[in-house]
Design a protein around this motif. Structure first.
Motif, mmCIF file in Angstrom:
data_model
loop_
_atom_site.group_PDB
_atom_site.id
_atom_site.type_symbol
_atom_site.label_atom_id
_atom_site.label_comp_id
_atom_site.label_asym_id
_atom_site.label_seq_id
_atom_site.Cartn_x
_atom_site.Cartn_y
_atom_site.Cartn_z
ATOM 1 N N ALA A 1 4.185 10.423 5.362
ATOM 2 C CA ALA A 1 3.986 9.154 4.652
ATOM 3 C C ALA A 1 3.370 8.106 5.564
ATOM 4 O O ALA A 1 2.433 7.386 5.171
ATOM 5 C CB ALA A 1 5.329 8.661 4.100
ATOM 6 N N GLU A 2 3.888 8.023 6.792
ATOM 7 C CA GLU A 2 3.349 7.038 7.723
ATOM 8 C C GLU A 2 1.905 7.360 8.090
ATOM 9 O O GLU A 2 1.064 6.469 8.212
ATOM 10 C CB GLU A 2 4.214 6.997 8.993
ATOM 11 C CG GLU A 2 5.631 6.485 8.780
ATOM 12 C CD GLU A 2 5.657 5.004 8.436
ATOM 13 O OE1 GLU A 2 4.633 4.334 8.621
ATOM 14 O OE2 GLU A 2 6.704 4.522 7.965
ATOM 15 N N GLN B 1 -0.371 6.320 5.203
ATOM 16 C CA GLN B 1 -0.486 4.865 5.068
ATOM 17 C C GLN B 1 -1.304 4.274 6.210
ATOM 18 O O GLN B 1 -2.154 3.395 6.005
ATOM 19 C CB GLN B 1 0.910 4.245 5.028
ATOM 20 C CG GLN B 1 1.659 4.543 3.740
ATOM 21 C CD GLN B 1 2.938 3.744 3.616
ATOM 22 O OE1 GLN B 1 3.154 2.806 4.371
ATOM 23 N NE2 GLN B 1 3.789 4.120 2.690
ATOM 24 N N LYS C 1 -5.038 5.089 5.803
ATOM 25 C CA LYS C 1 -5.672 4.235 4.791
ATOM 26 C C LYS C 1 -5.921 2.835 5.344
ATOM 27 O O LYS C 1 -6.990 2.239 5.101
ATOM 28 C CB LYS C 1 -4.786 4.168 3.539
ATOM 29 C CG LYS C 1 -4.815 5.422 2.679
ATOM 30 C CD LYS C 1 -3.964 5.257 1.450
ATOM 31 C CE LYS C 1 -4.039 6.502 0.571
ATOM 32 N NZ LYS C 1 -5.390 6.718 0.042
ATOM 33 N N MET D 1 0.852 -1.200 0.000
ATOM 34 C CA MET D 1 0.000 0.000 0.000
ATOM 35 C C MET D 1 0.887 1.249 0.000
ATOM 36 O O MET D 1 1.740 1.401 0.847
ATOM 37 C CB MET D 1 -0.885 0.013 1.249
ATOM 38 C CG MET D 1 -1.845 1.188 1.317
ATOM 39 S SD MET D 1 -2.794 1.121 2.842
ATOM 40 C CE MET D 1 -3.604 -0.454 2.659
ATOM 41 N N THR D 2 0.734 2.068 -0.985
ATOM 42 C CA THR D 2 1.566 3.267 -1.078
ATOM 43 C C THR D 2 0.703 4.505 -0.958
ATOM 44 O O THR D 2 -0.479 4.491 -1.249
ATOM 45 C CB THR D 2 2.318 3.301 -2.416
ATOM 46 O OG1 THR D 2 1.365 3.287 -3.472
ATOM 47 C CG2 THR D 2 3.242 2.095 -2.550
ATOM 48 N N ALA D 3 1.323 5.594 -0.531
ATOM 49 C CA ALA D 3 0.608 6.860 -0.407
ATOM 50 C C ALA D 3 1.489 7.957 -0.963
ATOM 51 O O ALA D 3 2.699 7.968 -0.760
ATOM 52 C CB ALA D 3 0.267 7.141 1.049
#
Length: 265
Positions: free
Chosen positions: A158-159, A162, A165, A1-3
């Motif tokens: 970023a964390e 992620q 989500k 899973m990327t953001a």
């Protein structure tokens, strides 16, 4: 899973990007002093104009400027309404103008800080920032801490994206329409984000050391002519504002900028 994390730095080939990072950091320091010494709102308008000029030259993302300025918009409105409220109710419109002029200086100072800092930081990646700090002979531990913190900001974003989500997939609603639900559910994200960032920090530190961050030389050469011109403009503007502040600048030189023009000091 990327953001997809919004990154401030833009890799363009512009005259601002090509400037030495030491000059950009020194200009940010000059701006810090300028915001305290500029005597009038006219003087405060100068860094705002220069900041927008820098933003155009650097092709700074306007969304960053607009969002950060909009975040402070409620503060600006409160700053204007609360001090002027009594004068408006009393019908003292002369006092309203005086209060508005005083608060305008603060609003412009805030705007200048946002526009100039975002414009300059959008032209420096984390490596430029750390090399610039080391080139200014700051202690290695200080440059290391600033460089690591700058990287951790993006890591935290970023964390956060992620984890949010992942939690939404598990049924946690992050309703942006209800501010209270949003704040409450955001608090549930704080601990997972904290542990994730703490887990990533040693890796980032090891990466910095692997890239030779501990070397004594910053790798930066001498400043070129454009670097000196940019720096001298900043010093000259600060010097003129300071001279006007302490009364060392005759009003006839720059009458529109004079503190006597709006009664502020």
């Amino acid at each position: 899973m990327t953001a997809r994390v919004p990154v401030l730095y833009r890799d363009y080939d512009t005259v601002v990007h090509d400037r030495d990072p030491r000059v950009k950091i020194l200009l940010l320091l000059l701006l810090f002093f300028y915001l305290f010494v500029a005597p009038t709102w006219q003087w405060m308008l100068v860094p705002v104009v220069l900041g927008f000029l820098t933003a155009v030259l650097a092709r700074t993302p306007w969304k960053w400027l607009a969002v950060l300025w909009a975040i402070h918009l409620p503060t600006f409105i409160v700053l204007m309404i609360i001090p002027a409220g009594g004068a408006i109710l009393a019908g003292d419109y002369g006092k309203v103008i005086e209060v508005a002029t005083t608060e305008l200086r603060l609003i412009l100072a805030w705007t200048a800080a946002i526009v100039v800092s975002i414009s300059l930081l959008s032209t420096m990646d984390p490596n430029d920032l750390t090399r610039g700090l080391r080139g200014l002979r700051l202690p290695g531990i200080v440059a290391f801490a600033v460089g690591l913190s700058y990287r951790l900001l993006y890591t935290t974003l970023a964390e956060a994206m992620q984890i949010s989500k992942a939690m939404q997939l598990k049924g946690v609603e992050l309703d942006t329409k209800n501010i209270f639900k949003l704040v409450w559910n955001s608090m549930r994200l704080s601990l997972p984000i904290l542990f994730a960032v703490l887990r990533r920090a040693p890796t980032l530190m090891a990466t910095l050391e692997t890239r030779g961050f501990g070397r004594k030389s910053s790798g930066l050469g001498k400043l070129n002519l454009l670097d000196w011109i940019m720096l001298l403009i900043g010093v000259a503007v600060l010097g003129l504002a300071l001279a006007d502040r302490v009364g060392g600048l005759p009003d006839s030189w720059l009458p529109w900028f004079s503190g006597s023009s709006d009664g502020s000091s």
